[in-house]
Design a protein around this motif. Structure first.
Motif, mmCIF file in Angstrom:
data_model
loop_
_atom_site.group_PDB
_atom_site.id
_atom_site.type_symbol
_atom_site.label_atom_id
_atom_site.label_comp_id
_atom_site.label_asym_id
_atom_site.label_seq_id
_atom_site.Cartn_x
_atom_site.Cartn_y
_atom_site.Cartn_z
ATOM 1 N N GLY A 101 -33.303 -62.592 -18.873
ATOM 2 C CA GLY A 101 -32.226 -62.931 -17.949
ATOM 3 C C GLY A 101 -31.669 -61.708 -17.245
ATOM 4 N N ILE A 102 -31.499 -60.623 -17.987
ATOM 5 C CA ILE A 102 -30.968 -59.382 -17.404
ATOM 6 C C ILE A 102 -31.939 -58.833 -16.358
ATOM 7 C CG2 ILE A 102 -30.423 -56.963 -17.901
ATOM 8 C CD1 ILE A 102 -29.276 -57.915 -20.584
ATOM 9 N N ARG A 103 -33.241 -58.927 -16.641
ATOM 10 C CA ARG A 103 -34.239 -58.444 -15.676
ATOM 11 C C ARG A 103 -34.193 -59.258 -14.382
ATOM 12 N NH1 ARG A 103 -39.280 -57.722 -19.941
ATOM 13 N NH2 ARG A 103 -38.718 -55.617 -20.701
ATOM 14 N N LEU A 104 -33.998 -60.562 -14.511
ATOM 15 C CA LEU A 104 -33.894 -61.400 -13.318
ATOM 16 C C LEU A 104 -32.643 -61.049 -12.518
ATOM 17 C CD1 LEU A 104 -35.013 -64.774 -14.914
ATOM 18 C CD2 LEU A 104 -36.249 -63.522 -13.141
ATOM 19 N N LEU A 105 -31.526 -60.855 -13.215
ATOM 20 C CA LEU A 105 -30.293 -60.452 -12.531
ATOM 21 C C LEU A 105 -30.479 -59.104 -11.829
ATOM 22 C CD1 LEU A 105 -27.433 -61.362 -15.070
ATOM 23 C CD2 LEU A 105 -28.120 -62.601 -13.010
ATOM 24 N N ALA A 106 -31.140 -58.176 -12.508
ATOM 25 C CA ALA A 106 -31.366 -56.847 -11.915
ATOM 26 C C ALA A 106 -32.229 -56.947 -10.660
ATOM 27 C CB ALA A 106 -32.003 -55.921 -12.944
ATOM 28 N N THR A 107 -33.226 -57.816 -10.700
ATOM 29 C CA THR A 107 -34.078 -58.008 -9.524
ATOM 30 C C THR A 107 -33.287 -58.581 -8.362
ATOM 31 O OG1 THR A 107 -36.014 -58.381 -10.926
ATOM 32 C CG2 THR A 107 -36.155 -59.135 -8.653
ATOM 33 N N LEU A 108 -32.461 -59.588 -8.636
ATOM 34 C CA LEU A 108 -31.619 -60.179 -7.586
ATOM 35 C C LEU A 108 -30.634 -59.152 -7.037
ATOM 36 C CD1 LEU A 108 -30.914 -63.658 -9.228
ATOM 37 C CD2 LEU A 108 -32.394 -63.200 -7.262
ATOM 38 N N ASP A 109 -30.152 -58.270 -7.911
ATOM 39 C CA ASP A 109 -29.242 -57.207 -7.473
ATOM 40 C C ASP A 109 -29.964 -56.223 -6.556
ATOM 41 O OD1 ASP A 109 -26.523 -55.682 -8.077
ATOM 42 O OD2 ASP A 109 -28.137 -54.194 -8.295
ATOM 43 N N ARG A 110 -31.195 -55.842 -6.908
ATOM 44 C CA ARG A 110 -31.969 -54.919 -6.070
ATOM 45 C C ARG A 110 -32.275 -55.541 -4.711
ATOM 46 N NH1 ARG A 110 -34.732 -53.923 -10.907
ATOM 47 N NH2 ARG A 110 -36.473 -55.247 -10.257
ATOM 48 N N LEU A 111 -32.437 -56.852 -4.691
ATOM 49 C CA LEU A 111 -32.714 -57.544 -3.432
ATOM 50 C C LEU A 111 -31.452 -57.764 -2.598
ATOM 51 C CD1 LEU A 111 -35.221 -60.251 -4.736
ATOM 52 C CD2 LEU A 111 -35.758 -58.369 -3.160
ATOM 53 N N LYS A 112 -30.289 -57.340 -3.129
ATOM 54 C CA LYS A 112 -28.995 -57.497 -2.442
ATOM 55 C C LYS A 112 -28.618 -58.974 -2.253
ATOM 56 C CE LYS A 112 -28.738 -53.024 -1.953
ATOM 57 N NZ LYS A 112 -27.875 -52.241 -2.871
ATOM 58 N N LEU A 113 -29.070 -59.823 -3.198
ATOM 59 C CA LEU A 113 -28.689 -61.232 -3.167
ATOM 60 C C LEU A 113 -27.458 -61.479 -4.022
ATOM 61 C CD1 LEU A 113 -32.279 -62.719 -3.485
ATOM 62 C CD2 LEU A 113 -30.837 -62.726 -1.435
ATOM 63 N N ILE A 114 -27.259 -60.644 -5.037
ATOM 64 C CA ILE A 114 -26.048 -60.668 -5.859
ATOM 65 C C ILE A 114 -25.609 -59.233 -6.116
ATOM 66 C CG2 ILE A 114 -26.778 -62.803 -7.040
ATOM 67 C CD1 ILE A 114 -27.335 -60.971 -9.532
ATOM 68 N N GLU A 115 -24.382 -59.091 -6.571
ATOM 69 C CA GLU A 115 -23.909 -57.797 -7.079
ATOM 70 C C GLU A 115 -23.696 -57.970 -8.568
ATOM 71 O OE1 GLU A 115 -19.642 -56.003 -6.999
ATOM 72 O OE2 GLU A 115 -20.613 -55.403 -5.106
ATOM 73 N N LEU A 116 -24.488 -57.269 -9.364
ATOM 74 C CA LEU A 116 -24.404 -57.372 -10.819
ATOM 75 C C LEU A 116 -23.210 -56.574 -11.312
ATOM 76 C CD1 LEU A 116 -25.589 -58.422 -13.433
ATOM 77 C CD2 LEU A 116 -27.178 -56.489 -13.435
#
Length: 227
Positions: A101-116
Motif C-alpha cells: 500500500g505504501i509503495r502504491l501511495l508513493a507512486t501516486l505521489d511521484r505522479l503528482k496525483l496525491i500528496e502523501l
C-alpha cells in the motif's frame, strides 16, 4: 477563527484541536459541533468543499494517464482514494500488505496525483471526476471491457434500474433531454461528494450509465432499399 478560539468553544485543549485537524480525524458529531461554532451546517460545508475541489484539474497529463493505464492496481487504488477511502480500509478490503500500500501511495505521489502526508494520509491533487481523454491510454485499454462488464447483468435486484425507451423526437426535444441528462450527471457527482465522509462500510459502489443517440430499432423491419 484561531485554533485557540475554537478550542475554547469546544472545551478542548488547543493541542487537541490542532491534532484533529492535522490528522483529519473528525467524527461526524465533532464535525457538527465545529459547524455550529462557525454558524454553518454540513450541507454548506459540503458545498464549500465541492467548490474547492472543482479547482483541481480534471484532465491528467499523458504520462499520468499512461502510468494508470499500465497498472490496473494503481488505477483502482487511486479510484478508491478519490472516493474517500482511507489507507487502512483499502489494504484491509483488498488484502494488501502495508508495504504494498505504501509503495502504491508513493507512486501516486511521484505522479503528482496525491500528496502523501504523515501517517499515510493523502491530499488529493486531482478532481474526483477525472475526465479521461477520448482516445487516451485509459479508455483505449479499459473502456470496452468496462462497458461489457457493466451491461452483462440481469438488472433484477431492488437497487437495479434499466430501461430502454425509443421514440421519434424533434431537435428541440432532444436538446431538452440532453440538458436534463446533464443535470442528472451533475446531481450524481454532488451526491458522491456529500458521501465522501461516509465510511466504506456504510456505502457501496454504484455505476450510472447515461446514453442518448440517434437510433432506430431496425431488427424487425429491414431498412428501405436504396434507389
Amino acid at each position: 477563527m484561531s485554533y485557540r478560539q475554537l478550542a475554547e468553544q469546544l472545551q478542548l485543549s488547543e493541542a487537541s484541536v490542532k491534532r484533529i485537524f492535522a490528522q483529519q480525524n473528525f467524527t461526524l458529531s465533532r464535525l457538527e459541533q465545529i459547524c455550529r461554532v462557525l454558524d454553518t451546517n454540513l450541507y454548506e460545508l459540503a458545498k464549500s468543499s465541492t467548490l474547492a475541489k472543482n479547482s483541481l484539474p480534471r484532465l491528467l497529463s499523458m504520462p499520468q494517464e499512461q502510468a494508470l493505464a499500465d497498472d490496473p492496481t494503481l488505477l483502482t487504488y487511486l479510484y478508491l482514494l478519490l472516493n474517500g477511502w482511507q489507507f487502512e480500509d483499502i489494504n484491509s478490503q483488498y488484502q494488501l500488505d502495508e508495504l504494498k500500500g505504501i509503495r502504491l501511495l508513493a507512486t501516486l505521489d511521484r505522479l503528482k496525483l496525491i500528496e502523501l502526508q504523515p501517517h499515510n494520509k493523502v491530499r488529493l491533487l486531482v478532481a474526483r471526476d477525472i475526465q479521461w481523454r477520448l482516445n487516451g491510454p485509459v479508455r483505449r485499454r479499459y473502456e470496452q471491457q468496462i462497458k461489457m462488464m457493466f451491461i452483462d447483468n440481469s438488472f433484477t435486484a431492488p437497487e437495479h434500474w434499466l430501461r430502454l425507451e425509443t421514440a421519434e423526437l424533434s431537435s428541440a426535444s432532444i436538446s431538452i433531454l440532453q440538458r436534463r441528462l446533464n443535470q442528472l450527471s451533475e446531481q450524481f457527482a454532488e451526491l458522491a461528494e456529500l458521501d465522501m465522509a461516509t465510511g466504506p462500510a456504510d456505502k457501496k459502489g454504484v455505476g450510472l450509465l447515461v446514453a442518448l443517440r440517434p437510433w432506430v430499432f431496425d431488427m424487425v423491419l429491414a431498412p428501405p432499399a436504396k434507389r
